[in-house]
Design an enzyme around this catalytic site. Structure first.
Site, PDB file in Angstrom:
ATOM      1  N   ASP A   1       0.868  -1.176   0.000  1.00 47.87           N
ATOM      2  CA  ASP A   1       0.000   0.000   0.000  1.00 47.87           C
ATOM      3  C   ASP A   1       0.906   1.228   0.000  1.00 47.87           C
ATOM      4  O   ASP A   1       2.086   1.153   0.358  1.00 47.87           O
ATOM      5  CB  ASP A   1      -0.933  -0.009   1.220  1.00 47.87           C
ATOM      6  CG  ASP A   1      -2.129   0.926   1.019  1.00 47.87           C
ATOM      7  OD1 ASP A   1      -2.107   1.737   0.057  1.00 47.87           O
ATOM      8  OD2 ASP A   1      -3.083   0.867   1.806  1.00 47.87           O
TER       9      ASP A   1
HETATM   10  C1  BGC Z   1      -5.032   3.288   0.126  1.00 47.35           C
HETATM   11  C2  BGC Z   1      -5.147   2.271  -0.977  1.00 47.35           C
HETATM   12  C3  BGC Z   1      -5.003   2.950  -2.310  1.00 47.35           C
HETATM   13  C4  BGC Z   1      -3.669   3.667  -2.353  1.00 47.35           C
HETATM   14  C5  BGC Z   1      -3.376   4.369  -3.666  1.00 47.35           C
HETATM   15  C6  BGC Z   1      -3.806   4.157  -0.022  1.00 47.35           C
HETATM   16  O1  BGC Z   1      -3.874   5.222   0.853  1.00 47.35           O
HETATM   17  O2  BGC Z   1      -5.024   2.642   1.379  1.00 47.35           O
HETATM   18  O3  BGC Z   1      -6.390   1.618  -0.891  1.00 47.35           O
HETATM   19  O4  BGC Z   1      -5.128   2.023  -3.346  1.00 47.35           O
HETATM   20  O5  BGC Z   1      -3.659   4.638  -1.331  1.00 47.35           O
HETATM   21  O6  BGC Z   1      -4.122   5.509  -3.805  1.00 47.35           O
END
Ligand code: BGC
Length: 738
Positions: free
Chosen positions: A286
């Protein structure tokens, strides 16, 4: 939706340009001669191996980390050359025909929102719990295919979709991205959404692996939970969805699990995902979830996401090369990481069907969104047949609150989609991350006016409670929209509705007993006025063309058939953790204790503690009546099949869900082990055959390292909700391993 043939034509053309060859029948073989990994008769594994052998070390490292391609990049980080604005980008390797990876946020639609790409728009699906509440794999698949096709037609070949964190915490700000509290329901439906996406040749993730079940302290908190408990709850949801949906990638989460960051957690990634589940795809971190090079790589992380912006440093470049040089990481592991990425690209068809600009039919896609809400909205209350409304006969309707004259609310954070027409109520705080607060421009007021052309349909904003009550008093019916904005990165400190909306509903209900409440929310809210209103319809964040869907549901043109994918607690005192420290601000605690409920998430918790929630898991009303039963079981070893007859005994067509729950010997709580939704005309009945998932009959035995049937008498019951079950039938099973 674009046809497969059109996609293929484009694929062939692109191949010809890349190869510099003439078009014609000789092309495919010429291409596979020089690039044997393009031979589609070979398995994705074989193709990945062939291509891996061609890559230089620098090219391998290029594939091991994406760059952030958001316009809000810090000034010292140049925008990655050639990228479309998006959450993540990996440049192509042209000499070998490896396409770029263009990653968009997703789940509820292509979230390359105005934050990323000013002026861009996409079709917003309703919130995840709506799809889950449909209890209909076809609905989940169609939603996935719709967003997959939009992504592909915009040039994205990776969607950061597949949200499946279980609803352990009704205050979790991201519940609206997920699929409820039950591993079987969430696992089977998220699998279908992933299949839908990937059938459009777009890699889908499944996320957030694992146990990122609250937002408070998400970047620091250590989730404490026993191995058996996690295997039977959150991990079982992932296991089922990965097995059936085959996502190309798994996104590891921010939090720690039993002391180790999820993205450097050997147990989660190496032992469970890759060893036990034999997962052949790649794990991406993530955004801000990676914390090391060697430890993460050796624990099973394959690709670092946007580390140059979100992690302390970009671990999967210089630090990883250094770790390799020191022998802390093996070259074979680097190759394995690359091979997994390439394998998913081949398996999903990313090479063969390149994503790129293609026309999108917004009307076709809006219909998918509308039908999702029509299948998943849950009728929670309907006293004295308040609903359906005969819109052809009513003379006066009051529509009140929640900007229903302009649109419908969306949840906040990275999943946010900007619909065509943009934000219907711009400027509400917070306007920057995790905002903006967004209303999709599908106004219920207009839809109700269209559906009731002869009635006077008037609107009151609701800020002025007395004015709203006065309008309700002079109308035959009052429809009050109430809302709660929830968002990624923040939990809600409690279950209350903000902005004096309880007082609004109470005043309107007092002025007019035919009051209908429509909820727009991320998860269960307190409804102190429940007994005073005629009807309540839960729409979560209702998405594209919601106004029309809501009008169809209120008028009975569509019969509500959604069933709750979460239990609805009466109040916070019923939860395993009454307090959610720091949800309202302050420093979050170091750890959260999930050993309290363990695998007994949601209804299993309430049943095991003899607590009666306000509405049970699986609950939902209809405008017709159904009878279920009798239940018969056909057992073949541990393969159990339930047969049950469901009949529509009412006067309207509608759908019901046959839900089969099992109580294993000695357990107080039951487990959903199978389900089937059926649409029936008045007077029609159907005999349903429902296979039960054997892992729901079993326990995960940590010592034997597998699913084990404890043996004895298993009680199986079926009904329209977890608390409304017909006569149970007992089955004797002998102890053994699955
Ligand atoms: C989130 C993810 C997301 C990623 C990219 C993160 O803050 O937890 O779900 O895909 O950002 O935007």
């Amino acid at each position: 939706m674009k046809s497969k043939a059109a996609t293929l034509r484009r694929a062939v053309l692109t191949g010809a340009i890349v190869m510099g060859l003439c078009t014609g029948s000789g092309m495919a073989s010429a291409q596979t001669l020089t690039r044997p990994w393009n031979d589609t008769t070979l398995s994705p594994d074989a193709r990945a191996k062939l291509l891996l052998a061609q890559l230089t070390q620098d090219e391998k490292f290029q594939l091991l980390h994406s760059y952030y391609a958001g316009p809000d990049r810090p000034a010292d980080k140049p925008f990655p050359k050639g990228a479309m604005a998006s959450a993540g980008y990996i440049a192509p390797i042209d000499r070998l025909g490896i396409p770029a990876l263009e990653e968009s946020d997703a789940g509820l639609g292509v979230a390359s929102s105005s934050r990323m790409r000013p002026g861009d728009h996409a079709t917003p699906l309703p919130a995840g719990p709506v799809t889950a509440a449909s209890w209909d794999p076809k609905v989940a698949y169609r939603g996935g295919a719709m967003i997959g096709s939009e992504a592909h037609s915009k040039g994205f070949n990776v969607l950061l979709a597949g949200g499946i964190n279980l609803t352990r915490e009704p205050r979790n700000g991201r519940n609206f991205e997920y699929a409820g509290e039950d591993p079987l329901l969430a696992g089977t439906l998220v699998a279908e959404a992933i299949k839908g996406i990937q059938d459009q040749h777009v890699i889908s993730t499944i996320k957030h692996f694992a146990l990122n079940d609250q937002e408070t302290g998400r970047n620091t908190i250590n989730v404490q939970i026993g191995e058996q408990a996690m295997r039977e709850s959150d991990l079982l949801a992932f296991e089922l969805a990965i097995e059936r949906g085959k996502p190309g990638s798994v996104m590891c989460s921010y939090n720690k699990v039993n002391g180790d960051w999820a993205c450097e957690n050997d147990y989660l990634m190496n032992q469970v995902l890759k060893r036990d589940w034999k997962y052949p795809g790649f794990v991406m971190s993530d955004w801000g979830g990676a914390h090391s090079a060697a430890k993460a790589v050796n624990a099973g992380l394959d690709q670092e996401s946007a580390g140059e912006v979100f992690d302390k440093e970009l671990y999967f470049d210089a630090p990883l090369r250094a770790a390799l040089a020191k022998g802390e990481v093996k070259q074979s592991r680097i190759d394995d990481m690359v091979e997994r990425i390439l394998r998913s690209m081949f398996a999903v068809g990313v090479f063969q069907y390149p994503a790129g600009k293609a026309p999108i039919d917004p009307q076709v896609n809006l219909k998918v969104a509308r039908e999702t809400l029509e299948s998943g909205a849950v009728l929670l209350r309907n006293e004295h047949d308040t609903l359906p409304l005969d819109l052809t006969k009513l003379q006066s309707i009051a529509v009140i609150g929640a900007h229903a004259d302009k649109g419908v609310l969306a949840g906040g954070g990275s999943s946010l989609v900007t619909a065509m027409g943009g934000n219907a109520v711009p400027g509400l705080a917070p306007t920057t991350w995790p905002g903006p607060v967004m209303y999709h421009p599908y106004a219920p007021l207009k839809a109700l006016r269209d559906a009731a052309p002869k009635a006077g349909v008037q609107f009151a904003e609701g800020n002025d409670v007395a004015a709203a009550a006065a309008l309700a008093a002079k109308s035959q019916v009052a429809v009050v929209f109430v809302q709660k904005w929830q968002t990624e990165s923040l939990d809600s400190p409690d279950m209350s509705l903000p902005d004096n909306q309880d007082a609004l509903v109470e005043a309107v209900a007092k002025a007019n007993p035919r009051t209908i409440v429509v909820l727009e929310n991320g998860g269960p809210v307190a409804m102190p006025w429940l007994d005073q209103v005629g009807a309540v319809l839960e729409t979560w964040y209702p998405g594209g063309d919601a106004g029309k869907a809501i009008a169809n549901l209120l008028s009975g043109k569509v019969n509500p058939s959604g069933r709750l994918p979460v239990s609805w607690p009466a109040d916070l005192s019923q939860l395993p953790r009454k307090d959610l420290p720091a949800a309202a601000g302050g420093t979050p605690p170091d750890a959260v204790d999930y050993t309290i409920e363990g695998a007994n998430v949601g209804y299993r918790w309430y049943q095991s503690k003899d607590i009666k929630p306000l509405f049970p898991f699986g609950y939902g009303l209809s405008y017709t009546q159904f009878t279920h039963g009798p239940l018969k079981i056909d057992a073949n070893g541990y393969q159990l099949k339930v047969t049950v007859d469901v009949a529509n005994t009412g006067a309207r067509a509608g759908a019901d869900v046959a839900q089969v729950y099992v109580r294993v010997p000695g357990a107080k709580a039951s487990r959903l082990a199978g389900y089937s939704k059926v649409f029936l005309k008045p007077g029609e009945h159907r005999t349903l055959t429902i296979p039960l998932e054997p892992r729901l009959l079993a326990d995960f035995d940590v010592n034997k390292h597998g699913w084990v049937i404890r043996g004895g008498q298993y009680s199986v019951a079926e009904g329209p909700s977890s608390e409304t079950l017909g006569t149970a039938v007992d089955v004797q099973l002998t102890a053994g391993k699955l």
